[in-house]
Write a protein that holds these residues in place. Structure first.
Motif, PDB file in Angstrom:
ATOM      1  N   TYR A   4      35.275  31.540  49.462  1.00  0.00           N
ATOM      2  CA  TYR A   4      35.396  30.741  50.674  1.00  0.00           C
ATOM      3  C   TYR A   4      34.995  31.462  51.958  1.00  0.00           C
ATOM      4  O   TYR A   4      34.945  30.837  53.009  1.00  0.00           O
ATOM      5  CB  TYR A   4      36.797  30.129  50.793  1.00  0.00           C
ATOM      6  CG  TYR A   4      37.933  31.122  50.927  1.00  0.00           C
ATOM      7  CD1 TYR A   4      38.604  31.567  49.811  1.00  0.00           C
ATOM      8  CD2 TYR A   4      38.326  31.592  52.172  1.00  0.00           C
ATOM      9  CE1 TYR A   4      39.633  32.461  49.908  1.00  0.00           C
ATOM     10  CE2 TYR A   4      39.359  32.502  52.292  1.00  0.00           C
ATOM     11  CZ  TYR A   4      40.008  32.922  51.159  1.00  0.00           C
ATOM     12  OH  TYR A   4      41.026  33.822  51.273  1.00  0.00           O
ATOM     13  N   PHE A   7      31.690  37.991  54.909  1.00  0.00           N
ATOM     14  CA  PHE A   7      31.319  38.631  56.161  1.00  0.00           C
ATOM     15  C   PHE A   7      30.685  39.991  55.959  1.00  0.00           C
ATOM     16  O   PHE A   7      30.903  40.645  54.959  1.00  0.00           O
ATOM     17  CB  PHE A   7      32.424  38.636  57.217  1.00  0.00           C
ATOM     18  CG  PHE A   7      33.783  39.060  56.772  1.00  0.00           C
ATOM     19  CD1 PHE A   7      34.649  38.155  56.189  1.00  0.00           C
ATOM     20  CD2 PHE A   7      34.214  40.360  56.983  1.00  0.00           C
ATOM     21  CE1 PHE A   7      35.920  38.550  55.802  1.00  0.00           C
ATOM     22  CE2 PHE A   7      35.488  40.755  56.605  1.00  0.00           C
ATOM     23  CZ  PHE A   7      36.326  39.842  56.011  1.00  0.00           C
ATOM     24  N   PHE A  39      40.017  45.433  59.960  1.00  0.00           N
ATOM     25  CA  PHE A  39      39.767  45.815  58.573  1.00  0.00           C
ATOM     26  C   PHE A  39      39.061  47.166  58.521  1.00  0.00           C
ATOM     27  O   PHE A  39      39.392  48.021  57.695  1.00  0.00           O
ATOM     28  CB  PHE A  39      38.924  44.742  57.891  1.00  0.00           C
ATOM     29  CG  PHE A  39      38.673  45.008  56.431  1.00  0.00           C
ATOM     30  CD1 PHE A  39      39.732  45.223  55.578  1.00  0.00           C
ATOM     31  CD2 PHE A  39      37.392  45.024  55.923  1.00  0.00           C
ATOM     32  CE1 PHE A  39      39.514  45.469  54.224  1.00  0.00           C
ATOM     33  CE2 PHE A  39      37.163  45.278  54.580  1.00  0.00           C
ATOM     34  CZ  PHE A  39      38.227  45.496  53.736  1.00  0.00           C
ATOM     35  N   MET A  60      38.937  50.742  51.311  1.00  0.00           N
ATOM     36  CA  MET A  60      39.223  49.758  50.261  1.00  0.00           C
ATOM     37  C   MET A  60      37.979  49.118  49.672  1.00  0.00           C
ATOM     38  O   MET A  60      37.055  48.778  50.385  1.00  0.00           O
ATOM     39  CB  MET A  60      40.069  48.644  50.853  1.00  0.00           C
ATOM     40  CG  MET A  60      41.415  49.102  51.249  1.00  0.00           C
ATOM     41  SD  MET A  60      42.224  47.811  52.170  1.00  0.00           S
ATOM     42  CE  MET A  60      43.421  48.814  53.014  1.00  0.00           C
ATOM     43  N   THR A  61      37.997  48.961  48.379  1.00  0.00           N
ATOM     44  CA  THR A  61      36.921  48.224  47.727  1.00  0.00           C
ATOM     45  C   THR A  61      37.449  46.906  47.185  1.00  0.00           C
ATOM     46  O   THR A  61      36.678  46.003  46.911  1.00  0.00           O
ATOM     47  CB  THR A  61      36.327  49.031  46.565  1.00  0.00           C
ATOM     48  OG1 THR A  61      37.403  49.422  45.706  1.00  0.00           O
ATOM     49  CG2 THR A  61      35.627  50.267  47.071  1.00  0.00           C
ATOM     50  N   ALA A  62      38.759  46.811  47.024  1.00  0.00           N
ATOM     51  CA  ALA A  62      39.328  45.584  46.478  1.00  0.00           C
ATOM     52  C   ALA A  62      40.719  45.370  47.040  1.00  0.00           C
ATOM     53  O   ALA A  62      41.460  46.317  47.232  1.00  0.00           O
ATOM     54  CB  ALA A  62      39.403  45.672  44.959  1.00  0.00           C
ATOM     55  N   VAL A  63      41.068  44.134  47.308  1.00  0.00           N
ATOM     56  CA  VAL A  63      42.416  43.787  47.717  1.00  0.00           C
ATOM     57  C   VAL A  63      42.848  42.609  46.858  1.00  0.00           C
ATOM     58  O   VAL A  63      42.112  41.638  46.724  1.00  0.00           O
ATOM     59  CB  VAL A  63      42.482  43.386  49.208  1.00  0.00           C
ATOM     60  CG1 VAL A  63      43.888  42.942  49.573  1.00  0.00           C
ATOM     61  CG2 VAL A  63      42.056  44.530  50.099  1.00  0.00           C
ATOM     62  N   GLU A  64      44.032  42.737  46.238  1.00  0.00           N
ATOM     63  CA  GLU A  64      44.582  41.630  45.472  1.00  0.00           C
ATOM     64  C   GLU A  64      45.776  41.097  46.249  1.00  0.00           C
ATOM     65  O   GLU A  64      46.671  41.844  46.600  1.00  0.00           O
ATOM     66  CB  GLU A  64      45.050  42.104  44.090  1.00  0.00           C
ATOM     67  CG  GLU A  64      43.953  42.644  43.199  1.00  0.00           C
ATOM     68  CD  GLU A  64      43.007  41.568  42.678  1.00  0.00           C
ATOM     69  OE1 GLU A  64      43.443  40.401  42.565  1.00  0.00           O
ATOM     70  OE2 GLU A  64      41.842  41.893  42.412  1.00  0.00           O
ATOM     71  N   ALA A  65      45.778  39.808  46.523  1.00  0.00           N
ATOM     72  CA  ALA A  65      46.903  39.209  47.231  1.00  0.00           C
ATOM     73  C   ALA A  65      47.410  38.025  46.423  1.00  0.00           C
ATOM     74  O   ALA A  65      46.833  37.672  45.391  1.00  0.00           O
ATOM     75  CB  ALA A  65      46.477  38.774  48.622  1.00  0.00           C
ATOM     76  N   ALA A  66      48.499  37.431  46.899  1.00  0.00           N
ATOM     77  CA  ALA A  66      49.132  36.356  46.142  1.00  0.00           C
ATOM     78  C   ALA A  66      48.214  35.145  46.001  1.00  0.00           C
ATOM     79  O   ALA A  66      48.280  34.440  45.003  1.00  0.00           O
ATOM     80  CB  ALA A  66      50.438  35.968  46.809  1.00  0.00           C
ATOM     81  N   GLU A  67      47.361  34.878  46.966  1.00  0.00           N
ATOM     82  CA  GLU A  67      46.572  33.650  46.925  1.00  0.00           C
ATOM     83  C   GLU A  67      45.067  33.876  46.892  1.00  0.00           C
ATOM     84  O   GLU A  67      44.304  32.932  46.754  1.00  0.00           O
ATOM     85  CB  GLU A  67      46.902  32.780  48.145  1.00  0.00           C
ATOM     86  CG  GLU A  67      48.313  32.254  48.121  1.00  0.00           C
ATOM     87  CD  GLU A  67      48.750  31.712  49.459  1.00  0.00           C
ATOM     88  OE1 GLU A  67      47.897  31.557  50.341  1.00  0.00           O
ATOM     89  OE2 GLU A  67      49.951  31.451  49.601  1.00  0.00           O
ATOM     90  N   PHE A  68      44.649  35.092  47.111  1.00  0.00           N
ATOM     91  CA  PHE A  68      43.204  35.313  47.149  1.00  0.00           C
ATOM     92  C   PHE A  68      42.884  36.736  46.727  1.00  0.00           C
ATOM     93  O   PHE A  68      43.772  37.562  46.580  1.00  0.00           O
ATOM     94  CB  PHE A  68      42.658  35.057  48.566  1.00  0.00           C
ATOM     95  CG  PHE A  68      43.117  36.060  49.586  1.00  0.00           C
ATOM     96  CD1 PHE A  68      42.346  37.173  49.860  1.00  0.00           C
ATOM     97  CD2 PHE A  68      44.315  35.898  50.261  1.00  0.00           C
ATOM     98  CE1 PHE A  68      42.768  38.104  50.798  1.00  0.00           C
ATOM     99  CE2 PHE A  68      44.740  36.824  51.190  1.00  0.00           C
ATOM    100  CZ  PHE A  68      43.959  37.929  51.461  1.00  0.00           C
ATOM    101  N   LEU A  70      39.937  39.934  47.542  1.00  0.00           N
ATOM    102  CA  LEU A  70      38.860  40.392  48.417  1.00  0.00           C
ATOM    103  C   LEU A  70      38.112  41.494  47.688  1.00  0.00           C
ATOM    104  O   LEU A  70      38.723  42.333  47.045  1.00  0.00           O
ATOM    105  CB  LEU A  70      39.467  40.913  49.723  1.00  0.00           C
ATOM    106  CG  LEU A  70      38.565  41.634  50.729  1.00  0.00           C
ATOM    107  CD1 LEU A  70      39.067  41.364  52.128  1.00  0.00           C
ATOM    108  CD2 LEU A  70      38.515  43.124  50.489  1.00  0.00           C
ATOM    109  N   LEU A  84      35.572  36.878  50.178  1.00  0.00           N
ATOM    110  CA  LEU A  84      36.928  36.399  49.947  1.00  0.00           C
ATOM    111  C   LEU A  84      36.847  35.236  48.974  1.00  0.00           C
ATOM    112  O   LEU A  84      36.031  34.334  49.159  1.00  0.00           O
ATOM    113  CB  LEU A  84      37.547  35.906  51.256  1.00  0.00           C
ATOM    114  CG  LEU A  84      37.898  36.952  52.301  1.00  0.00           C
ATOM    115  CD1 LEU A  84      38.374  36.279  53.570  1.00  0.00           C
ATOM    116  CD2 LEU A  84      38.980  37.860  51.776  1.00  0.00           C
TER     117      LEU A  84
END
Lengths: 150, 163
Positions: A4, A7, A39, A60-68, A70, A84
């Protein structure tokens, strides 16, 4: 929903390209610029607090969150591609898309004689190529908003 | 999973005080422990804001400003309504796992990369170590650093069993 937002952040934390698709949160250009630079600095701190030393620590190369999730890809030139997506998109797919975005950037932005390095990307060809690349991975309606020009 | 290396553990309260710091393996020692903890909390604080800004919206949902009508005049409204979304992040050299409880406690665990999802391990640390050895300890005052040996032993045991 799929991917969605996309950038591209330059090596000094400036937002140089920004595209939103179905499901992207509404945010003003100022807000998008601020978040891109936040960021960028967060990545710096992430490298500072690292418990292990790495040969090439770029944040950071990766971010894991509850809903998405990155995924960020930073080639050695310092420019950064960030995608994202919602959780149903495979992480490997995102990774390969980022590498191909880098190729598109090299082909359509860097090879454009009117494009200045580290400046906002305003290249029609680049926009079209990005739209073609991400077509199948975004929400069902595709692009909802015109790309926000940084 | 079995090859993951656990580096260190932080526990912060909602004010940003580091209640517990435990280090198992830190090949790159921090210069100043206090500064390191401050950086870590600041990083997590900024990440929380970023994650809230990045979170996708459901189709047809209204913007955040509409949900929180006081957001326009109260700059802190966004901070208070921020949800704990961050689960983990990965860099070239390490992975950081994060759990935030509704009371504002932040459990942070760093491991080598590709350790997978360690939310369960953090939940066990909260449930079996923090609640059992700190919250239920009659001598423990909330918001002070957790220094009991029992807590440390539980923490080590949980992490060892997760290896």
């Amino acid at each position: 929903m799929g991917i969605y937002a996309l950038f591209v952040v330059n090596r000094s934390g400036g937002l140089i390209y920004h595209e939103k698709y179905v499901g992207a949160p509404t945010m003003s250009l100022n807000e998008a610029l601020r978040m891109a630079s936040t960021f960028h600095s967060v990545q710096q701190i992430a490298a500072d607090v690292a418990p292990v030393a790495a040969a090439h620590e770029s944040g950071m190369t990766a971010v894991e969150a509850a809903e998405f999730r990155l995924r960020a890809y930073q080639p050695r030139t310092g420019v950064q591609f960030v995608l994202l997506s919602t959780l149903e998109v495979n992480a490997e797919v995102l990774q390969s898309l980022l590498v191909r975005l880098h190729l598109l950037y090299a082909d359509y932005a860097l090879k454009n004689p009117f494009y200045e390095k580290d400046m906002p990307i305003r290249c029609k060809r680049f926009e079209m190529a990005v739209a073609r690349l991400l077509e199948g991975y975004t929400g069902r309606d595709g692009v909802v908003a015109r790309p926000v020009r940084a | 999973m079995s090859t993951a290396v656990f580096y260190n553990f932080y526990l912060f309260n909602r004010e940003g005080a580091c209640l517990c710091y435990r280090e198992w393996n830190r090949p790159r020692p921090g210069v100043d422990a206090l500064q390191d903890q401050r950086n870590m909390f600041g990083l997590l604080f900024a990440m929380k804001q970023l994650c809230n800004g990045w979170a996708p919206v459901e189709e047809g949902a209204t913007a955040l400003a509409a949900e929180a009508p006081d957001a326009a005049w109260d700059p802190d409204a966004r901070l208070r309504t921020a949800r704990p979304l961050l689960r983990s992040y990965t860099t070239a050299s390490y992975q950081l796992h994060y759990l935030e409880t509704p009371t504002g406690l932040r459990f942070v665990l760093t491991t080598s990369v590709h350790a997978g999802d360690l939310t369960r391990v953090l939940q066990r640390i909260y449930r079996e170590a923090y609640v059992e050895c700190a919250a239920r300890n009659p001598l423990y005052r909330l918001g002070t650093s957790v220094m009991s040996d029992a807590f440390r032993k539980r923490l080590d045991a949980i992490v060892r069993s997760a290896l």
